[in-house]
Design a protein around this motif. Structure first.
Motif, PDB file in Angstrom:
ATOM      1  N   GLY A 140     -12.101   7.420 -15.146  1.00  0.00           N
ATOM      2  CA  GLY A 140     -13.010   8.470 -14.685  1.00  0.00           C
ATOM      3  C   GLY A 140     -12.598   9.871 -15.075  1.00  0.00           C
ATOM      4  O   GLY A 140     -11.875  10.069 -16.049  1.00  0.00           O
ATOM      5  N   GLY A 141     -13.063  10.824 -14.290  1.00  0.00           N
ATOM      6  CA  GLY A 141     -12.763  12.231 -14.545  1.00  0.00           C
ATOM      7  C   GLY A 141     -13.296  12.646 -15.897  1.00  0.00           C
ATOM      8  O   GLY A 141     -14.356  12.199 -16.335  1.00  0.00           O
ATOM      9  N   ILE A 142     -12.550  13.491 -16.574  1.00  0.00           N
ATOM     10  CA  ILE A 142     -13.021  13.989 -17.862  1.00  0.00           C
ATOM     11  C   ILE A 142     -12.939  12.916 -18.950  1.00  0.00           C
ATOM     12  O   ILE A 142     -13.521  13.052 -20.011  1.00  0.00           O
ATOM     13  CB  ILE A 142     -12.204  15.217 -18.334  1.00  0.00           C
ATOM     14  CG1 ILE A 142     -10.718  14.891 -18.354  1.00  0.00           C
ATOM     15  CG2 ILE A 142     -12.458  16.409 -17.414  1.00  0.00           C
ATOM     16  CD1 ILE A 142      -9.884  15.916 -19.113  1.00  0.00           C
ATOM     17  N   PHE A 143     -12.222  11.823 -18.680  1.00  0.00           N
ATOM     18  CA  PHE A 143     -12.039  10.805 -19.708  1.00  0.00           C
ATOM     19  C   PHE A 143     -13.269   9.934 -19.911  1.00  0.00           C
ATOM     20  O   PHE A 143     -13.445   9.323 -20.944  1.00  0.00           O
ATOM     21  CB  PHE A 143     -10.857   9.893 -19.370  1.00  0.00           C
ATOM     22  CG  PHE A 143      -9.575  10.637 -19.269  1.00  0.00           C
ATOM     23  CD1 PHE A 143      -9.085  11.318 -20.374  1.00  0.00           C
ATOM     24  CD2 PHE A 143      -8.853  10.663 -18.087  1.00  0.00           C
ATOM     25  CE1 PHE A 143      -7.891  12.020 -20.296  1.00  0.00           C
ATOM     26  CE2 PHE A 143      -7.670  11.357 -18.002  1.00  0.00           C
ATOM     27  CZ  PHE A 143      -7.173  12.041 -19.102  1.00  0.00           C
ATOM     28  N   VAL A 144     -14.126   9.885 -18.883  1.00  0.00           N
ATOM     29  CA  VAL A 144     -15.203   8.901 -18.939  1.00  0.00           C
ATOM     30  C   VAL A 144     -16.114   9.112 -20.142  1.00  0.00           C
ATOM     31  O   VAL A 144     -16.451   8.171 -20.853  1.00  0.00           O
ATOM     32  CB  VAL A 144     -15.999   8.819 -17.606  1.00  0.00           C
ATOM     33  CG1 VAL A 144     -16.698  10.107 -17.286  1.00  0.00           C
ATOM     34  CG2 VAL A 144     -16.995   7.674 -17.644  1.00  0.00           C
ATOM     35  N   GLU A 145     -16.461  10.360 -20.438  1.00  0.00           N
ATOM     36  CA  GLU A 145     -17.343  10.604 -21.573  1.00  0.00           C
ATOM     37  C   GLU A 145     -16.600  10.464 -22.899  1.00  0.00           C
ATOM     38  O   GLU A 145     -17.144   9.982 -23.877  1.00  0.00           O
ATOM     39  CB  GLU A 145     -17.963  12.002 -21.497  1.00  0.00           C
ATOM     40  CG  GLU A 145     -19.074  12.121 -20.466  1.00  0.00           C
ATOM     41  CD  GLU A 145     -18.614  12.834 -19.206  1.00  0.00           C
ATOM     42  OE1 GLU A 145     -17.630  13.595 -19.301  1.00  0.00           O
ATOM     43  OE2 GLU A 145     -19.228  12.615 -18.144  1.00  0.00           O
ATOM     44  N   VAL A 146     -15.352  10.901 -22.903  1.00  0.00           N
ATOM     45  CA  VAL A 146     -14.609  10.942 -24.160  1.00  0.00           C
ATOM     46  C   VAL A 146     -14.175   9.552 -24.608  1.00  0.00           C
ATOM     47  O   VAL A 146     -14.313   9.185 -25.778  1.00  0.00           O
ATOM     48  CB  VAL A 146     -13.370  11.859 -24.018  1.00  0.00           C
ATOM     49  CG1 VAL A 146     -12.636  11.964 -25.342  1.00  0.00           C
ATOM     50  CG2 VAL A 146     -13.793  13.234 -23.538  1.00  0.00           C
ATOM     51  N   LEU A 147     -13.662   8.758 -23.699  1.00  0.00           N
ATOM     52  CA  LEU A 147     -13.088   7.473 -24.100  1.00  0.00           C
ATOM     53  C   LEU A 147     -14.035   6.290 -23.908  1.00  0.00           C
ATOM     54  O   LEU A 147     -13.848   5.249 -24.509  1.00  0.00           O
ATOM     55  CB  LEU A 147     -11.779   7.221 -23.333  1.00  0.00           C
ATOM     56  CG  LEU A 147     -10.698   8.266 -23.577  1.00  0.00           C
ATOM     57  CD1 LEU A 147      -9.464   7.949 -22.746  1.00  0.00           C
ATOM     58  CD2 LEU A 147     -10.314   8.314 -25.059  1.00  0.00           C
ATOM     59  N   GLU A 148     -15.037   6.468 -23.058  1.00  0.00           N
ATOM     60  CA  GLU A 148     -15.989   5.386 -22.797  1.00  0.00           C
ATOM     61  C   GLU A 148     -15.308   4.048 -22.543  1.00  0.00           C
ATOM     62  O   GLU A 148     -15.642   3.038 -23.149  1.00  0.00           O
ATOM     63  CB  GLU A 148     -16.976   5.261 -23.956  1.00  0.00           C
ATOM     64  CG  GLU A 148     -17.929   6.457 -23.981  1.00  0.00           C
ATOM     65  CD  GLU A 148     -19.066   6.243 -24.965  1.00  0.00           C
ATOM     66  OE1 GLU A 148     -19.835   5.289 -24.752  1.00  0.00           O
ATOM     67  OE2 GLU A 148     -19.155   7.013 -25.930  1.00  0.00           O
TER      68      GLU A 148
END
Ligand code: ADP
Ligand code: MG
Length: 231
Positions: A140-148
């Motif tokens: 989650g957090g900021i990683f959700v969009e970047v790492l999918e």
């Protein structure tokens, strides 16, 4: 279940079908832990909530027109009680600057979660035309969009299915304590996935729901943000 029904009915009565952290009670009603806190509509009231919470607090703008609060500077972390009054006014000013006609529900004053000890994950619910309620889990957090790094199952899910979801994501070793990290309380994550998948099953009126982040710490989980759309 009854409490959840009341909260959702109240939401359906409004003309807006988007809800945010003001609906955190929904999570409490389903036994998903949330940090202490409240949504208030004046700087004075914000101060008194902060006085009831140990240590600094997090403050967030609450508005159906603002989806990503931190994008507009709408989340302040580590606010000391004496700064809460000014922080309230600043958050409202920022929201007005961003969108002058934004309808503002108020400001949430929330206990700080220990992000260093935990991992930010996401739990999502939505409705597939073919399969019905679906539950999503991922980093989650900021990683959700970047790492999918996410995985999806049809709700409701069993305990083994919830465990499988955790192991399905690439970040699973992180949660299990790789490289000397303190392992997250996976029983609590499993339980939360099951409880939220049950919520989606019980209430077809919930079209979409996101808990992002759900902080998975060594001694349990905490849902620190919520957004949902109701029918
Ligand atoms: P949004 O997703 O709308 O920007 P969030 O409530 O998710 O708003 O807050 C954004 C980020 O701020 C979170 O991902 C988290 O890193 C941090 N944060 C929010 N609430 C807390 C809290 N109670 N304790 C610690 N960090 C927080
Ligand atoms: Mg969020």
């Amino acid at each position: 279940r009854e409490r959840a029904r009341e909260i959702l009915e109240r939401a359906e009565d409004r003309d807006d079908n988007r809800l945010g952290v003001e609906a955190m009670e929904l999570l409490d009603a389903y036994g998903v832990p949330t940090p202490e806190g409240d949504v208030v509509d004046s700087p004075k009231a914000a101060e008194s909530v902060a006085e009831g919470i140990d240590g600094p607090v997090v403050m967030k703008i609450v508005s159906p027109d603002i989806l990503h609060k931190s994008d507009i500077g709408g989340v302040k972390v580590g606010v000391e009680t004496e700064d809460v009054y000014d922080a309230y006014e600043d958050l409202v000013t920022r929201a007005h600057n961003y969108q002058p006609d934004a309808s503002i529900t108020g400001v949430q004053v929330q206990e700080m979660a220990d992000l260093d000890a935990g991992t930010e994950t996401i739990v999502g619910l939505n409705r597939d035309p073919q399969f019905g309620p679906m539950v999503l889990f991922g980093l989650g957090g900021i990683f959700v969009e970047v790492l999918e790094d996410t995985t999806v199952k049809i709700a409701p899910i069993s305990e083994p299915e919830a465990t499988e979801m955790i192991d399905d994501i690439q970040a699973a070793p992180l949660l299990r304590g790789a490289r000397g990290r303190t392992p997250a309380d996976l029983d609590a994550v499993v339980e939360t996935l099951q409880r939220l998948s049950q919520l989606a099953t019980d209430f077809p009126a919930i079209l979409e729901l996101d808990v992002n982040p759900l902080v998975a710490g060594p001694d349990g989980v905490q849902a620190i943000d919520l957004r949902l759309t109701v029918d």
